[in-house]
Design a protein around this motif. Sequence first.
Motif, PDB file in Angstrom:
ATOM      1  N   SER B 157      48.211  36.192  24.417  1.00 26.94           N
ATOM      2  CA  SER B 157      49.296  36.548  23.463  1.00 26.94           C
ATOM      3  C   SER B 157      48.837  36.808  22.095  1.00 26.94           C
ATOM      4  N   GLU B 158      47.662  36.565  21.498  1.00 26.42           N
ATOM      5  CA  GLU B 158      46.839  36.706  20.337  1.00 26.42           C
ATOM      6  C   GLU B 158      46.662  38.088  20.057  1.00 26.42           C
ATOM      7  N   TRP B 159      46.625  39.044  21.230  1.00 28.30           N
ATOM      8  CA  TRP B 159      46.228  40.271  21.158  1.00 28.30           C
ATOM      9  C   TRP B 159      46.957  41.298  20.794  1.00 28.30           C
ATOM     10  N   MET B 160      46.484  42.617  20.598  1.00 27.51           N
ATOM     11  CA  MET B 160      47.201  43.591  20.022  1.00 27.51           C
ATOM     12  C   MET B 160      48.652  44.116  20.562  1.00 27.51           C
ATOM     13  N   VAL B 161      48.425  44.396  22.141  1.00 27.79           N
ATOM     14  CA  VAL B 161      49.620  44.819  22.739  1.00 27.79           C
ATOM     15  C   VAL B 161      50.595  43.643  22.899  1.00 27.79           C
ATOM     16  N   ALA B 162      50.255  42.376  23.003  1.00 31.72           N
ATOM     17  CA  ALA B 162      51.635  41.427  23.142  1.00 31.72           C
ATOM     18  C   ALA B 162      52.074  41.510  21.707  1.00 31.72           C
ATOM     19  N   LYS B 163      51.415  41.534  20.663  1.00 28.60           N
ATOM     20  CA  LYS B 163      52.128  41.379  19.205  1.00 28.60           C
ATOM     21  C   LYS B 163      52.849  42.666  19.014  1.00 28.60           C
ATOM     22  N   ILE B 164      52.334  43.868  19.342  1.00 29.84           N
ATOM     23  CA  ILE B 164      53.033  44.931  19.156  1.00 29.84           C
ATOM     24  C   ILE B 164      54.513  44.759  19.976  1.00 29.84           C
ATOM     25  N   TRP B 165      54.430  44.449  21.357  1.00 29.59           N
ATOM     26  CA  TRP B 165      55.582  44.487  22.095  1.00 29.59           C
ATOM     27  C   TRP B 165      56.711  43.263  21.411  1.00 29.59           C
ATOM     28  N   GLN B 166      56.250  42.311  20.831  1.00 27.40           N
ATOM     29  CA  GLN B 166      56.969  41.437  20.288  1.00 27.40           C
ATOM     30  C   GLN B 166      57.879  42.098  19.147  1.00 27.40           C
ATOM     31  N   ILE B 167      57.284  42.994  18.339  1.00 27.70           N
ATOM     32  CA  ILE B 167      57.927  43.478  17.456  1.00 27.70           C
ATOM     33  C   ILE B 167      58.794  44.562  17.917  1.00 27.70           C
ATOM     34  N   LEU B 168      58.632  45.401  18.954  1.00 28.35           N
ATOM     35  CA  LEU B 168      59.493  46.235  19.497  1.00 28.35           C
ATOM     36  C   LEU B 168      60.628  45.492  20.073  1.00 28.35           C
ATOM     37  N   ASN B 169      60.581  44.143  20.815  1.00 33.42           N
ATOM     38  CA  ASN B 169      61.519  43.486  21.254  1.00 33.42           C
ATOM     39  C   ASN B 169      62.681  42.856  20.351  1.00 33.42           C
ATOM     40  N   GLU B 170      61.854  42.373  19.081  1.00 31.54           N
ATOM     41  CA  GLU B 170      62.456  41.574  18.173  1.00 31.54           C
ATOM     42  C   GLU B 170      63.179  42.381  17.094  1.00 31.54           C
ATOM     43  N   ALA B 171      62.428  43.458  16.725  1.00 34.20           N
ATOM     44  CA  ALA B 171      62.513  44.423  15.446  1.00 34.20           C
ATOM     45  C   ALA B 171      62.239  45.783  15.697  1.00 34.20           C
ATOM     46  N   PRO B 172      63.388  46.616  16.614  1.00 30.14           N
ATOM     47  CA  PRO B 172      63.000  47.864  17.022  1.00 30.14           C
ATOM     48  C   PRO B 172      62.825  48.824  15.753  1.00 30.14           C
TER      49      PRO B 172
END
Lengths: 563, 563
Positions: B157-172
């Motif tokens: 969860s610390e890595w790039m893709v998980a963090k990007i996906w969180q941004i997409l989900n929570e702040a499109p």
Amino acid sequence: MSKYTIGVDYGTESGRAVLVDLSNGAEIATHVTPYRHGVIDEVLPGSGRKLEMDWALQHPADYIEVLTTSVPAVMKESGINPADVIGIGIDFTACTMLPIDPAGQPLCFDESLKGDPHSWVKLWKHHAAQDEADRLNEIASERGEAFQPRYGGKISSEWMVAKIWQILNEAPDIYEKTDRFVEATDWVIMQMCGELKRNQCTAGYKSIYHHREGYPSREFFKALDPRLEDLTATKLRGEIYALGSRAGGLTEHMAALMGLNEGTAVAVGNVDAHAAVPAVGVVTPGKLVMAMGTSICHMLLGEEEKEVEGMCGVVENGIIPGYYGYEAGQSAVGDIFAWFVEHGVPESVKQEADAEGISVHALLERKAAAYKPGETGLLALDWWNGNRSVLVDTNLTGLIVGFTLLTKPEEIYRTLLEATAFGTRKIVDAFHNNGVPVDVLYACGGLPQKNALLMQIYADVTGREIKVAASTQTPALGAAMFAAVAAGAQAGGYDDVVEAARHMARVREESYQPIPENAAVYDKLYTEYSRLHDYFGRGENPVMKRLKSLKEEATHSAETVVK
Amino acid sequence: MSKYTIGVDYGTESGRAVLVDLSNGAEIATHVTPYRHGVIDEVLPGSGRKLEMDWALQHPADYIEVLTTSVPAVMKESGINPADVIGIGIDFTACTMLPIDPAGQPLCFDESLKGDPHSWVKLWKHHAAQDEADRLNEIASERGEAFQPRYGGKISSEWMVAKIWQILNEAPDIYEKTDRFVEATDWVIMQMCGELKRNQCTAGYKSIYHHREGYPSREFFKALDPRLEDLTATKLRGEIYALGSRAGGLTEHMAALMGLNEGTAVAVGNVDAHAAVPAVGVVTPGKLVMAMGTSICHMLLGEEEKEVEGMCGVVENGIIPGYYGYEAGQSAVGDIFAWFVEHGVPESVKQEADAEGISVHALLERKAAAYKPGETGLLALDWWNGNRSVLVDTNLTGLIVGFTLLTKPEEIYRTLLEATAFGTRKIVDAFHNNGVPVDVLYACGGLPQKNALLMQIYADVTGREIKVAASTQTPALGAAMFAAVAAGAQAGGYDDVVEAARHMARVREESYQPIPENAAVYDKLYTEYSRLHDYFGRGENPVMKRLKSLKEEATHSAETVVK
């Protein structure tokens, strides 16, 4: 007009006399006499001879001093007329034993013998007869001795035969000069009334004596050592009396020293934990009595003789006449909590307790009480001093699982309380599931007095109500009850201990009831405990024993280096 | 005439510049700049908006301030002519990432966006993308993605893709406005030389990038979320450069601010632990580098790509060009010792340490050093913060077995040191037995400096020599080496990092050698450790997870009560 008896409780460090009102069990006066020589485990009095590791002796004169000091003290404090004191009874640590001469004198009173440590009293916790106990158990197993199941499969090194055998092996002359080996509880009674009358409790629990079958056979003792063949007919000879029997009347000499009347009824000896059972009012089956302190002794009455895994002993009439008395135990309980408070609690907690003016135990209990069952995420196996019941294995050790970087001291403390409760549940289940029902628990001793969280956890974990003794001196109260029975109803005492308990025993009004939602979580945790218990305790992974072996090897090699 | 480079190490709380002599690796001057905004985990600067649990952000301006403060400081302290500083390199925590606009400006610099926490830098330990990581791993497993074995089966969860996906989900909207997502290490390099040049280390270890196969397929990203289908071609676009590549020359603007010459060579970005490898002189296979602090990061070079259970990642050219760089780790090491000193050491030990004027750690180490291997009778599983390698399971917890009433704090301390050593041996064995040989260990970081007992135990347990870094600033030294490579031999630097390491890397003269009799005992203890490791860690008895579930249920129900 009220009548009274005196119960004298002989502990490890001191003796305590309690004067009790027979009409209601009220404790009128109490007096404690510390043993002048305490526990003798370093050097022998007089000669200054150094003792080996694991030895623990006592001085018999200290026991008499309790009678001649504490009994007059309670008489004086209460102002009771000696004529109204109709009996005296005692309870003792066991097996605490000594060799005596034909006149009943301890061999250590003999100037020519007192330089030999084997002439002294061997205290219950004298642990230097382990080799003899191991060999005894091996031979009993090879021979398929019928007594083994009655003692959970193992005779302890603390008990009579192992201790006698050690004397024979290490001091054959002392063995030779011994007229009889006696329990200290029986010896003290003999001093009061002039006659040796052995009691059924110590004979049954500590000397492998069975009410109907007697001692193990001559062949068994011969198999141990040919010189022991006649042991039970010679040095263990003597009739064995039921608890509450009248051993005799107080001699003129002792009556004068104790401030009581000559001829006052003296009950046969008894054991501390066992005397506590009627003192909390337990005289029928279904009620498990827990004497809770540094360790726990569990006692229970049954209608039949059942095989229960890991019990310390089952003795017919061993606790209450008419019933099979079952005993089991946990070898460390309060000791574990004390270990944690001494070695595992950080300065910050100590400072917080000091600031509030309360003990570290009290502070930890309050903090731990804020958690719900399961909330610590921790689980422990309570084997800091091995496991007495149901696994009977001194080589098991303690375990804690579930640590995180956020684990707090109060969480570990709560986990240790819970672990000992799971240990008790193992014992409760072993009895209950093998035909010796356990419906309700009774607690006495030091721990239940102050530790409400602990008692609630025990109720929740066992799913049973727990009643707590009203008296803090239950063994002495029990001894006083048996004294009332020895005096008899005609003298103002009681016909039997059931009657005595009906009038004299008390528990507190409030009891601990299991809280259903806690019990439900603890059922889940107990499933986990049981799985670890069996994995580590029944041989699947003997890592604890291998660690102990490696420790012994390392310690030995370290000692070699020092030399 | 000597030439110099500057390595800048970006840690969690501060940045450190070190000016290094290229002829011998001597560290001429050092300067630290604490981040003005530190770790942002409670409220957002400016708006004061409260952050949710598990969030951890940083301010990109703080990174630039390190360059404009610490670089001039080391120049001034050393008095070196800027013309003799031929390169600058950096290393960084990772994955520490941020969204930027087409001009390379962080979105959080935009007045209209800075109120949204998703516009800021997400620090490596931002843990709020766990749901995304779990889902990513599920989908990867279902699809049988070939990249999984290269990351021990799990993307963090610390890595790039998980963090990007969180941004997409929570702040499109933030996702939409992002031109590119970049590692902070690449962004800082971009600020120095004006161009975005992604580096192979973070791309490989944190963004699932493979040297030949590239990123995972469009189909995989589409399976995660249709909006992510083009991610790698759009918001992750950008060529990826080998470590030691020249990213460009220092811009006039930045050169002026930093007190260096315009055009000074700038190396592509790197990661702290990985940069430490050449700094201890490791540029060939067989040598495991341990960056030892609160946790341990294990790095190793191999000739081939092998599947090794539980490693964090294997990346071709990810550490040293020409080799497969393997990474594994233990999630808590120094943290466990610190936990024990804070929560498990009694007042008496603290007082003894105070009286001697030494730290509790130092006192415990001295007491623990008096024991021989095996002598404590204790054994632990070092999972206070889960197990990163080889089990890759954050839900495992710590265990200690072997407690007795005589167990002392220093024995527990020694046991915890040993447990982390066994944890390292698991990793060593996993590599060594799967075709990635480990012949000798190298230690750098905070722990090896002061803890001689710990290092000796690691040597004894792993049966291997351990060399210790001479520098206490190995990541910065490594960054300075890569700067020397970026500058090139013609400018007075080096052709490659192997040459740089040959001249600049140093280890201490004395190393730790395994003591054969200790190693023999530890082999036996390791057998016991391994058995418990597998029993609790591989599903035979998932008690640790069940305890964690019960804890969560209890905590949840406790919270419900409070509400």
